[in-house]
Write an enzyme that holds these catalytic residues in place. Structure first.
Site, PDB file in Angstrom:
ATOM      1  N   ARG A   1       0.727  -0.930  -0.275  1.00  0.00           N
ATOM      2  CA  ARG A   1       0.276  -0.127  -0.573  1.00  0.00           C
ATOM      3  C   ARG A   1       1.109   0.969   0.113  1.00  0.00           C
ATOM      4  O   ARG A   1       0.251   2.544   0.314  1.00  0.00           O
ATOM      5  CB  ARG A   1      -0.244   0.299   0.971  1.00  0.00           C
ATOM      6  CG  ARG A   1      -2.529  -1.242   0.943  1.00  0.00           C
ATOM      7  CD  ARG A   1      -3.214  -1.118   2.191  1.00  0.00           C
ATOM      8  NE  ARG A   1      -3.975   0.099   2.726  1.00  0.00           N
ATOM      9  CZ  ARG A   1      -5.080  -0.264   2.436  1.00  0.00           C
ATOM     10  NH1 ARG A   1      -5.539  -1.919   2.117  1.00  0.00           N
ATOM     11  NH2 ARG A   1      -6.172   0.312   2.381  1.00  0.00           N
TER      12      ARG A   1
ATOM     13  N   TYR B   1       1.166   4.201  -3.088  1.00  0.00           N
ATOM     14  CA  TYR B   1      -0.100   4.883  -2.632  1.00  0.00           C
ATOM     15  C   TYR B   1      -0.146   6.776  -0.831  1.00  0.00           C
ATOM     16  O   TYR B   1      -0.375   7.322  -1.230  1.00  0.00           O
ATOM     17  CB  TYR B   1      -1.597   4.477  -2.257  1.00  0.00           C
ATOM     18  CG  TYR B   1      -2.602   5.133  -2.438  1.00  0.00           C
ATOM     19  CD1 TYR B   1      -3.155   6.244  -3.500  1.00  0.00           C
ATOM     20  CD2 TYR B   1      -3.628   5.489  -1.461  1.00  0.00           C
ATOM     21  CE1 TYR B   1      -4.675   6.527  -3.651  1.00  0.00           C
ATOM     22  CE2 TYR B   1      -4.744   6.349  -0.986  1.00  0.00           C
ATOM     23  CZ  TYR B   1      -5.153   6.636  -2.184  1.00  0.00           C
ATOM     24  OH  TYR B   1      -6.537   7.214  -2.772  1.00  0.00           O
ATOM     25  N   ASP B   2      -0.377   5.499   0.235  1.00  0.00           N
ATOM     26  CA  ASP B   2       0.056   5.824   1.590  1.00  0.00           C
ATOM     27  C   ASP B   2       1.491   7.040   1.266  1.00  0.00           C
ATOM     28  O   ASP B   2       0.839   7.853   1.769  1.00  0.00           O
ATOM     29  CB  ASP B   2       0.534   4.990   2.830  1.00  0.00           C
ATOM     30  CG  ASP B   2      -0.836   4.009   2.487  1.00  0.00           C
ATOM     31  OD1 ASP B   2      -1.724   3.647   1.722  1.00  0.00           O
ATOM     32  OD2 ASP B   2      -1.010   3.237   3.573  1.00  0.00           O
TER      33      ASP B   2
ATOM     34  N   ASN C   1     -12.857   6.311   3.119  1.00  0.00           N
ATOM     35  CA  ASN C   1     -14.308   5.942   2.159  1.00  0.00           C
ATOM     36  C   ASN C   1     -15.358   6.277   1.558  1.00  0.00           C
ATOM     37  O   ASN C   1     -15.460   6.825   2.063  1.00  0.00           O
ATOM     38  CB  ASN C   1     -13.935   4.306   2.915  1.00  0.00           C
ATOM     39  CG  ASN C   1     -12.720   3.197   2.935  1.00  0.00           C
ATOM     40  OD1 ASN C   1     -11.978   3.638   4.332  1.00  0.00           O
ATOM     41  ND2 ASN C   1     -12.801   2.872   2.633  1.00  0.00           N
TER      42      ASN C   1
ATOM     43  N   VAL D   1     -17.095  -1.896  -1.496  1.00  0.00           N
ATOM     44  CA  VAL D   1     -18.830  -1.553  -1.850  1.00  0.00           C
ATOM     45  C   VAL D   1     -19.225  -1.944  -3.086  1.00  0.00           C
ATOM     46  O   VAL D   1     -19.886  -2.240  -3.091  1.00  0.00           O
ATOM     47  CB  VAL D   1     -18.836   0.750  -1.349  1.00  0.00           C
ATOM     48  CG1 VAL D   1     -20.530   0.960  -1.854  1.00  0.00           C
ATOM     49  CG2 VAL D   1     -18.973   0.454   0.167  1.00  0.00           C
TER      50      VAL D   1
ATOM     51  N   TYR E   1     -12.136 -10.012   3.061  1.00  0.00           N
ATOM     52  CA  TYR E   1     -11.271 -10.470   3.100  1.00  0.00           C
ATOM     53  C   TYR E   1     -10.477 -10.538   5.516  1.00  0.00           C
ATOM     54  O   TYR E   1     -11.598  -9.889   5.219  1.00  0.00           O
ATOM     55  CB  TYR E   1     -10.052  -9.551   2.302  1.00  0.00           C
ATOM     56  CG  TYR E   1     -10.037  -9.392   0.873  1.00  0.00           C
ATOM     57  CD1 TYR E   1     -11.016 -10.273   0.328  1.00  0.00           C
ATOM     58  CD2 TYR E   1     -10.224  -8.255   0.505  1.00  0.00           C
ATOM     59  CE1 TYR E   1     -10.858 -10.424  -0.836  1.00  0.00           C
ATOM     60  CE2 TYR E   1     -10.684  -7.674  -0.984  1.00  0.00           C
ATOM     61  CZ  TYR E   1     -10.653  -9.048  -1.059  1.00  0.00           C
ATOM     62  OH  TYR E   1     -10.942  -8.433  -3.043  1.00  0.00           O
TER      63      TYR E   1
ATOM     64  N   GLY F   1     -13.548 -10.292   8.386  1.00  0.00           N
ATOM     65  CA  GLY F   1     -14.256  -9.151   7.842  1.00  0.00           C
ATOM     66  C   GLY F   1     -14.369  -8.384   9.710  1.00  0.00           C
ATOM     67  O   GLY F   1     -15.665  -7.620   9.315  1.00  0.00           O
TER      68      GLY F   1
ATOM     69  N   PRO G   1      -5.677  -1.701   7.086  1.00  0.00           N
ATOM     70  CA  PRO G   1      -6.019  -0.828   8.778  1.00  0.00           C
ATOM     71  C   PRO G   1      -6.485  -2.051   8.997  1.00  0.00           C
ATOM     72  O   PRO G   1      -8.253  -2.633   7.973  1.00  0.00           O
ATOM     73  CB  PRO G   1      -5.971   0.325   8.021  1.00  0.00           C
ATOM     74  CG  PRO G   1      -5.808   0.198   6.399  1.00  0.00           C
ATOM     75  CD  PRO G   1      -5.771  -1.175   5.929  1.00  0.00           C
TER      76      PRO G   1
ATOM     77  N   ARG H   1     -10.469   1.928  11.124  1.00  0.00           N
ATOM     78  CA  ARG H   1     -10.856   3.958  10.433  1.00  0.00           C
ATOM     79  C   ARG H   1     -11.991   4.199  10.564  1.00  0.00           C
ATOM     80  O   ARG H   1     -13.158   3.966  10.320  1.00  0.00           O
ATOM     81  CB  ARG H   1     -10.659   2.999   9.361  1.00  0.00           C
ATOM     82  CG  ARG H   1     -10.527   4.972   8.378  1.00  0.00           C
ATOM     83  CD  ARG H   1      -9.730   4.871   6.898  1.00  0.00           C
ATOM     84  NE  ARG H   1      -8.990   4.082   6.323  1.00  0.00           N
ATOM     85  CZ  ARG H   1      -8.745   3.587   5.180  1.00  0.00           C
ATOM     86  NH1 ARG H   1      -9.710   3.394   4.705  1.00  0.00           N
ATOM     87  NH2 ARG H   1      -7.543   3.448   4.992  1.00  0.00           N
TER      88      ARG H   1
HETATM   89  N1  UDP Z   1     -12.484  -6.139   1.600  1.00  0.00           N
HETATM   90  C1  UDP Z   1     -13.115  -7.446   1.255  1.00  0.00           C
HETATM   91  N2  UDP Z   1     -13.860  -7.519   0.090  1.00  0.00           N
HETATM   92  C2  UDP Z   1     -13.507  -7.018  -0.579  1.00  0.00           C
HETATM   93  C3  UDP Z   1     -12.848  -5.624  -1.419  1.00  0.00           C
HETATM   94  C4  UDP Z   1     -11.992  -5.169   0.425  1.00  0.00           C
HETATM   95  O1  UDP Z   1     -13.179  -7.408   2.531  1.00  0.00           O
HETATM   96  O2  UDP Z   1     -13.818  -7.609  -1.887  1.00  0.00           O
HETATM   97  C5  UDP Z   1     -11.999  -4.872   2.640  1.00  0.00           C
HETATM   98  C6  UDP Z   1     -10.340  -4.792   2.495  1.00  0.00           C
HETATM   99  O3  UDP Z   1      -9.364  -5.689   2.791  1.00  0.00           O
HETATM  100  C7  UDP Z   1     -10.447  -3.853   4.013  1.00  0.00           C
HETATM  101  C8  UDP Z   1     -11.782  -3.523   3.577  1.00  0.00           C
HETATM  102  O4  UDP Z   1     -12.692  -3.897   2.763  1.00  0.00           O
HETATM  103  O5  UDP Z   1     -10.080  -4.165   5.099  1.00  0.00           O
HETATM  104  C9  UDP Z   1     -11.896  -2.038   2.242  1.00  0.00           C
HETATM  105  O6  UDP Z   1     -11.081  -2.046   1.565  1.00  0.00           O
HETATM  106  P1  UDP Z   1     -11.029  -1.288   0.053  1.00  0.00           P
HETATM  107  O7  UDP Z   1     -10.684  -1.915  -0.940  1.00  0.00           O
HETATM  108  O8  UDP Z   1     -12.866  -0.501  -0.451  1.00  0.00           O
HETATM  109  O9  UDP Z   1     -10.873   0.316   0.927  1.00  0.00           O
HETATM  110  P2  UDP Z   1      -9.022   0.674   1.163  1.00  0.00           P
HETATM  111  O10 UDP Z   1      -9.952   1.186   2.976  1.00  0.00           O
HETATM  112  O11 UDP Z   1      -8.614  -1.367   1.942  1.00  0.00           O
HETATM  113  O12 UDP Z   1      -8.816   1.103   1.238  1.00  0.00           O
END
Ligand code: UDP
Length: 326
Positions: free
Chosen positions: A144, A147-148, A176, A190, A206, A209, A288, A291
């Site tokens: 990450r 980007y970060d 987000n 989403v 992922y 949850g 993370p 958040r």
């Molecule tokens: N995530 C998930 N399934 C997916 C896509 C994302 O569980 O199909 C999780 C991801 O691991 C993270 C959170 O959802 O913990 C938000 O992910 P996203 O990619 O939307 O944005 P982030 O806040 O991580 O940049």
């Protein structure tokens, strides 16, 4: 008539911002490389005489002649982990050179510059909820980091220009954000969950949850951006001094905090005909754990701004949009 430049103007958020600026009576130039943005996002604006689309990369914007502007909004950057990790060096370059090029335009024109930063600058935060004074917990060498760290250095560059050159910079750290015009294959949670539920595919959570995010509906962010840009430079400077912020930066997000599993369940609740099941997949590196924005400063600075659209309502509108595209 005021002229605004929106880098990333054909993106998910950029296109909403262009639309709002046109409604507010601006002439708008949208610059976009179309790496993650699309012509479809701005197709409905094409007939507007005050709207112009310039295909090009913010990295090479210094070689383009886009004219003069009163306001510059720097939104150009791939923002979904899937996309920014697919081209990590490009992502870092976009953050650095995009920022420098936007500053150059703002300085040449004496324009205001609003930079779209991110909650990712807090990394995997050890402070909860995150306030603007928290410096973050960021890995420099993880997947990450492009980007970060890119977004962190962009904040640094902008802050130095503001301090040393008096450039009229304003920064929002965006948590987000979701809504219509997210790309169905965007890869963010989403859009993934909604598309999976609509197609009857497994909902891919992922990890287990239990990680949390706070989801802001696009229109709430656009409202905050416009309020911020409308403020006189002196008001912003006085606010930075009052709160010893060091630079004009505020969080914008919806403080409602949900686990990713709760989000999956809410999506399924709103798509009752779905045959999808929730399955667990490996958690990506450096994801993370928590958040949630502290938005007290944004509220104070932006005339009582707070998110107006709760998750349930925003999800319903987003599901409606994706149904139309399926
Ligand atoms: N995530 C998930 N399934 C997916 C896509 C994302 O569980 O199909 C999780 C991801 O691991 C993270 C959170 O959802 O913990 C938000 O992910 P996203 O990619 O939307 O944005 P982030 O806040 O991580 O940049």
């Amino acid at each position: 008539m005021k002229r605004a430049l929106v880098t990333g103007g054909a993106g998910f958020l950029g296109s909403h911002l262009c639309e709002r600026l046109l409604k507010d009576g601006y002439r708008v130039v949208a610059l976009d490389s179309l790496y993650t943005g699309s012509r479809e996002n701005i197709a409905h604006l094409a007939g507007d005489a005050n709207f112009e689309f310039a295909e090009g990369d913010v990295i090479g914007m210094d070689k383009m002649d886009l004219g003069d502007f009163d306001e510059v909004y720097n939104l150009a950057c791939p923002a979904s982990p899937v996309h920014y990790q697919a081209r990590p060096m490009y992502t870092t370059d976009t953050c650095i050179f995009g920022m420098k090029n936007c500053l150059a335009v703002a300085e040449r024109c004496g324009a205001k510059l609003l930079h779209a930063s991110t909650s990712e600058i807090y990394g995997d935060p050890l402070v909860h909820p995150q306030t603007e004074k928290y410096w973050g917990n960021v890995n420099t060498i993880g997947i990450r980091s492009c980007y970060d760290e890119g977004k962190r250095i962009a904040e640094t560059i902008a802050s130095d220009h503001a301090r040393l050159l008096g450039t009229d910079v304003r920064m929002v750290r965006i948590f987000n954000t979701y809504g219509p015009r997210m790309h169905p294959q965007d890869g963010r949670v989403v859009s993934n969950f909604i598309m999976q539920a609509l197609r009857g595919e497994d909902i891919t959570v992922y990890g287990n949850g239990s990680q949390t995010r706070s989801f802001q509906y696009a229109s709430d962010l656009i409202e905050a951006m416009r309020r911020y840009m409308e403020l006189p430079k002196e008001t912003v400077a006085a606010f930075v001094a009052k709160h010893s912020l060091g630079a004009p930066v505020v969080n914008t997000g919806n403080p409602g905090e949900y686990t990713i599993r709760q989000l999956a369940e809410e999506v399924l609740r709103q798509i009752p005909e779905s045959k999808s099941k929730i399955v667990e997949k490996p958690l990506p590196g450096d994801d993370p754990k928590k958040r949630k924005p502290d938005i007290a400063l944004a509220g104070e600075l932006l005339g009582g701004w707070k998110p107006a659209v709760p998750l349930r309502e925003g999800l319903a509108a987003t599901i409606e949009y994706f149904r139309g595209r399926k």
